[in-house]
Write a protein that holds these residues in place. Structure first.
Motif, PDB file in Angstrom:
ATOM      1  N   ILE A 295      43.562  -2.634 -29.848  1.00 19.34           N
ATOM      2  CA  ILE A 295      42.648  -1.531 -29.515  1.00 19.34           C
ATOM      3  C   ILE A 295      42.393  -1.479 -28.015  1.00 19.34           C
ATOM      4  CG2 ILE A 295      40.278  -0.720 -29.757  1.00 19.34           C
ATOM      5  CD1 ILE A 295      40.344  -1.710 -32.633  1.00 19.34           C
ATOM      6  N   VAL A 296      42.117  -2.622 -27.398  1.00 15.65           N
ATOM      7  CA  VAL A 296      41.834  -2.655 -25.959  1.00 15.65           C
ATOM      8  C   VAL A 296      43.067  -2.228 -25.163  1.00 15.65           C
ATOM      9  CG1 VAL A 296      41.255  -4.157 -24.014  1.00 15.65           C
ATOM     10  CG2 VAL A 296      40.032  -4.401 -26.178  1.00 15.65           C
ATOM     11  N   LEU A 297      44.265  -2.710 -25.559  1.00 15.81           N
ATOM     12  CA  LEU A 297      45.489  -2.328 -24.856  1.00 15.81           C
ATOM     13  C   LEU A 297      45.739  -0.823 -24.974  1.00 15.81           C
ATOM     14  CD1 LEU A 297      48.058  -3.071 -23.332  1.00 15.81           C
ATOM     15  CD2 LEU A 297      49.150  -3.530 -25.545  1.00 15.81           C
ATOM     16  N   MET A 298      45.585  -0.274 -26.184  1.00 17.20           N
ATOM     17  CA  MET A 298      45.773   1.164 -26.371  1.00 17.20           C
ATOM     18  C   MET A 298      44.722   1.963 -25.624  1.00 17.20           C
ATOM     19  SD  MET A 298      48.453   2.112 -28.025  1.00 17.20           S
ATOM     20  CE  MET A 298      47.965   3.779 -28.462  1.00 17.20           C
ATOM     21  N   PHE A 299      43.514   1.431 -25.576  1.00 14.45           N
ATOM     22  CA  PHE A 299      42.462   2.130 -24.839  1.00 14.45           C
ATOM     23  C   PHE A 299      42.824   2.249 -23.363  1.00 14.45           C
ATOM     24  CE2 PHE A 299      38.748   1.845 -22.080  1.00 14.45           C
ATOM     25  CZ  PHE A 299      38.057   2.984 -22.450  1.00 14.45           C
ATOM     26  N   LEU A 300      43.282   1.148 -22.764  1.00 14.96           N
ATOM     27  CA  LEU A 300      43.641   1.181 -21.349  1.00 14.96           C
ATOM     28  C   LEU A 300      44.796   2.146 -21.103  1.00 14.96           C
ATOM     29  CD1 LEU A 300      43.377  -2.615 -20.461  1.00 14.96           C
ATOM     30  CD2 LEU A 300      41.781  -0.794 -19.860  1.00 14.96           C
ATOM     31  N   LEU A 301      45.821   2.109 -21.965  1.00 14.21           N
ATOM     32  CA  LEU A 301      46.966   2.994 -21.785  1.00 14.21           C
ATOM     33  C   LEU A 301      46.585   4.459 -22.007  1.00 14.21           C
ATOM     34  CD1 LEU A 301      49.730   0.865 -23.555  1.00 14.21           C
ATOM     35  CD2 LEU A 301      49.437   1.229 -21.096  1.00 14.21           C
ATOM     36  N   CYS A 302      45.808   4.718 -23.046  1.00 16.35           N
ATOM     37  CA  CYS A 302      45.379   6.107 -23.314  1.00 16.35           C
ATOM     38  C   CYS A 302      44.465   6.614 -22.213  1.00 16.35           C
ATOM     39  CB  CYS A 302      44.676   6.185 -24.669  1.00 16.35           C
ATOM     40  SG  CYS A 302      45.777   6.039 -26.089  1.00 16.35           S
ATOM     41  N   PHE A 303      43.606   5.744 -21.713  1.00 14.85           N
ATOM     42  CA  PHE A 303      42.709   6.154 -20.630  1.00 14.85           C
ATOM     43  C   PHE A 303      43.512   6.481 -19.374  1.00 14.85           C
ATOM     44  CE2 PHE A 303      40.548   4.701 -16.738  1.00 14.85           C
ATOM     45  CZ  PHE A 303      39.612   5.715 -16.633  1.00 14.85           C
ATOM     46  N   VAL A 304      44.454   5.605 -19.005  1.00 20.07           N
ATOM     47  CA  VAL A 304      45.255   5.833 -17.800  1.00 20.07           C
ATOM     48  C   VAL A 304      46.073   7.117 -17.943  1.00 20.07           C
ATOM     49  CG1 VAL A 304      47.148   4.944 -16.392  1.00 20.07           C
ATOM     50  CG2 VAL A 304      45.331   3.405 -17.154  1.00 20.07           C
ATOM     51  N   GLY A 305      46.758   7.268 -19.086  1.00 22.89           N
ATOM     52  CA  GLY A 305      47.563   8.468 -19.283  1.00 22.89           C
ATOM     53  C   GLY A 305      46.725   9.728 -19.315  1.00 22.89           C
ATOM     54  N   GLY A 306      45.617   9.704 -20.081  1.00 20.29           N
ATOM     55  CA  GLY A 306      44.755  10.879 -20.154  1.00 20.29           C
ATOM     56  C   GLY A 306      44.097  11.190 -18.827  1.00 20.29           C
ATOM     57  N   TYR A 307      43.706  10.154 -18.105  1.00 19.01           N
ATOM     58  CA  TYR A 307      43.058  10.370 -16.811  1.00 19.01           C
ATOM     59  C   TYR A 307      44.040  10.980 -15.807  1.00 19.01           C
ATOM     60  CZ  TYR A 307      41.223   9.327 -12.192  1.00 19.01           C
ATOM     61  OH  TYR A 307      40.817   9.427 -10.887  1.00 19.01           O
ATOM     62  N   LEU A 308      45.271  10.443 -15.731  1.00 17.62           N
ATOM     63  CA  LEU A 308      46.255  11.001 -14.808  1.00 17.62           C
ATOM     64  C   LEU A 308      46.554  12.454 -15.137  1.00 17.62           C
ATOM     65  CD1 LEU A 308      48.793   8.030 -14.512  1.00 17.62           C
ATOM     66  CD2 LEU A 308      47.156   8.812 -12.787  1.00 17.62           C
ATOM     67  N   LEU A 309      46.642  12.755 -16.434  1.00 15.46           N
ATOM     68  CA  LEU A 309      46.944  14.116 -16.860  1.00 15.46           C
ATOM     69  C   LEU A 309      45.855  15.092 -16.429  1.00 15.46           C
ATOM     70  CD1 LEU A 309      48.433  15.041 -20.310  1.00 15.46           C
ATOM     71  CD2 LEU A 309      46.608  16.405 -19.327  1.00 15.46           C
ATOM     72  N   PHE A 310      44.617  14.763 -16.764  1.00 12.49           N
ATOM     73  CA  PHE A 310      43.516  15.692 -16.490  1.00 12.49           C
ATOM     74  C   PHE A 310      43.087  15.655 -15.028  1.00 12.49           C
ATOM     75  CE2 PHE A 310      43.151  15.259 -21.096  1.00 12.49           C
ATOM     76  CZ  PHE A 310      42.958  16.574 -21.476  1.00 12.49           C
ATOM     77  N   ALA A 311      43.139  14.464 -14.398  1.00  7.45           N
ATOM     78  CA  ALA A 311      42.702  14.362 -13.007  1.00  7.45           C
ATOM     79  C   ALA A 311      43.626  15.149 -12.084  1.00  7.45           C
ATOM     80  CB  ALA A 311      42.653  12.893 -12.577  1.00  7.45           C
TER      81      ALA A 311
END
Length: 429
Positions: A295-311
């Motif tokens: 869960i923590v690993l997926m959270f970090l990857l999803c956060f990084v990917g989602g953040y780069l996309l939207f930012a």
């Protein structure tokens, strides 16, 4: 590359040193724990006012069933008298029963000077329903009625067990749903907050004309990526600090609420101790089967990917507009998509392998949030990898598009851009 690192360092240190960052980092875990613990504490506080409730029972069959406690004092009266309605009367409410309820179900009313509290209403309904149920069964002359009713009222306890390569583990669906929704909401909150922070930073520099000096020595792409990465590192640092502080606080709260658990474990064993803890014990058992590492690993990857996309989108919008108010027309569709992601996550928590959950966890604009709800339910590895591949692939596309809009829009002043013009900027060489 060195210039990009300088921008990252500047954006990171500028925000980390802010008093607002320090205060929010320290106070948010306390607020989160308070929101979790305070309702539990309030639920344990009994109403010691002992509100007086008068029971008028024309049948004489139901009044003795009402037992006084710390919350309500029940008093039997022969009839409803006008004094009960006086403003200075101590009587909180009057329960008036005019006929046998197993024959006439609507022969009970509750009178009060104010709206009847839900607690009292539920107490009266539960007390009367049990007796009426029993009275109706007596008509059939069923032998050993009391033992039969007691046996029928015993609930079925269903234990969920998850198979794994290590063996079997007790699971808890509610725990998995709760953990998934918490991480999904964190991504929603972080991406919106820090994506908006990138846009705000770009708008400030453009409005103050500082950017004209900066781009004379730094390429627009380097400036944009420096801001995105620097602000993103602030978000990761803040989340890490929140996680550590929340873990410390929750551990302390756990010892406070479960102070007797150690002694019970020593004398009865862990399994017996957990059984005696009821619902709390079931929660702790369910936590044991949750794949926190995944869960923590997926959270970090999803956060990084989602953040780069939207930012990258927020940075492009910030570079294209001249005032904060102009951002609404561009941000609203993306925010609507994120809101849909949150609602889709709620639906996915009830059916994590359904069509909505699957496709929303694959679509890059919604996958960072929806996938986090599915991960606690043991999503197949190929689905996680496919979702991440689509997410990061789309993020790279958005970064490329955002960079081409950014390099043109950052030096544009005095005119509100349209979507048509922004697409033209992407084709400029």
């Amino acid at each position: 590359m060195n210039k990009t690192l300088i921008i990252i360092r500047r954006e990171f240190l500028y925000r980390v040193k802010k008093k607002s960052f320090i205060l929010l980092t320290l106070l948010m875990p306390i607020l989160m724990v308070a929101l979790s613990v305070v309702p539990m504490l309030l639920a344990q506080i009994e109403d010691e006012s002992g509100k007086l409730v008068v029971v008028v029972d024309k049948t004489g069959r139901y009044a003795p069933l009402f037992k006084s406690d710390e919350s309500y004092t029940f008093q039997i009266a022969p009839s409803v008298i006008p004094e009960f309605r006086d403003e200075d009367s101590e009587v909180e409410a009057v329960v008036n029963i005019t006929a046998p309820l197993d024959v006439s179900l609507d022969s009970v009313k509750i009178y009060s000077r104010t709206e009847v509290s839900n607690d009292l209403l539920m107490r009266v309904q539960q007390t009367l329903n049990e007796q009426v149920h029993r009275d109706k069964l007596l008509r059939y002359n069923v032998p050993q009625l009391d033992s039969l009713v007691a046996d029928l009222e015993k609930p079925v306890n269903v234990t969920t067990v998850k198979w794994s390569e290590e063996g079997e583990a007790i699971s808890n669906t509610a725990v998995s749903m709760g953990i998934g929704m918490v991480f999904a909401f964190l991504i929603y909150m972080f991406v919106l907050a820090y994506g908006g922070m990138v846009m705000q930073s770009v708008i400030e520099e453009k409005t103050n004309r500082i950017v004209e000096i900066i781009v004379s020595s730094v390429k627009p792409f380097q400036l944009m990526m420096g801001k995105i990465v620097g602000v993103g590192l602030v978000g990761i640092l803040q989340f890490a600090l929140w996680a550590v502080l929340a873990m410390i606080i929750f551990t302390g709260v756990g010892f406070f609420f479960l102070g007797d658990m150690t002694q019970a474990t020593a004398t009865q064993g862990v399994a017996t101790s957990m059984e005696g803890m009821g619902e709390i014990g079931n929660i702790f058992k369910g936590l044991g089967s949750v794949p926190f590492g995944e869960i923590v690993l997926m959270f970090l990857l999803c956060f990084v990917g989602g953040y780069l996309l939207f930012a990258s989108f927020f940075a492009a919008v910030g570079a294209s507009i001249n005032e904060q108010e102009d951002a609404t027309q561009f941000n609203l569709p993306l925010i609507a998509i994120m809101m849909f992601s949150l609602y889709a996550a709620m639906g996915a928590s009830a059916n994590p392998n359904g069509p909505l959950a699957f496709w929303a966890s694959m679509f890059p604009l919604t996958s960072p949030i929806v996938m986090m709800v599915r991960v606690p339910f043991s999503v197949p590895l190929w689905q996680e990898l496919l979702s991440l591949a689509l997410l990061f692939g789309t993020a790279l596309l958005f970064i490329w598009m955002g960079a081409r809009i950014y390099r043109v829009g950052i030096l544009m002043y005095g005119k509100k851009p349209t979507l048509k013009e922004m697409f033209k900027w992407m084709r400029y060489h």
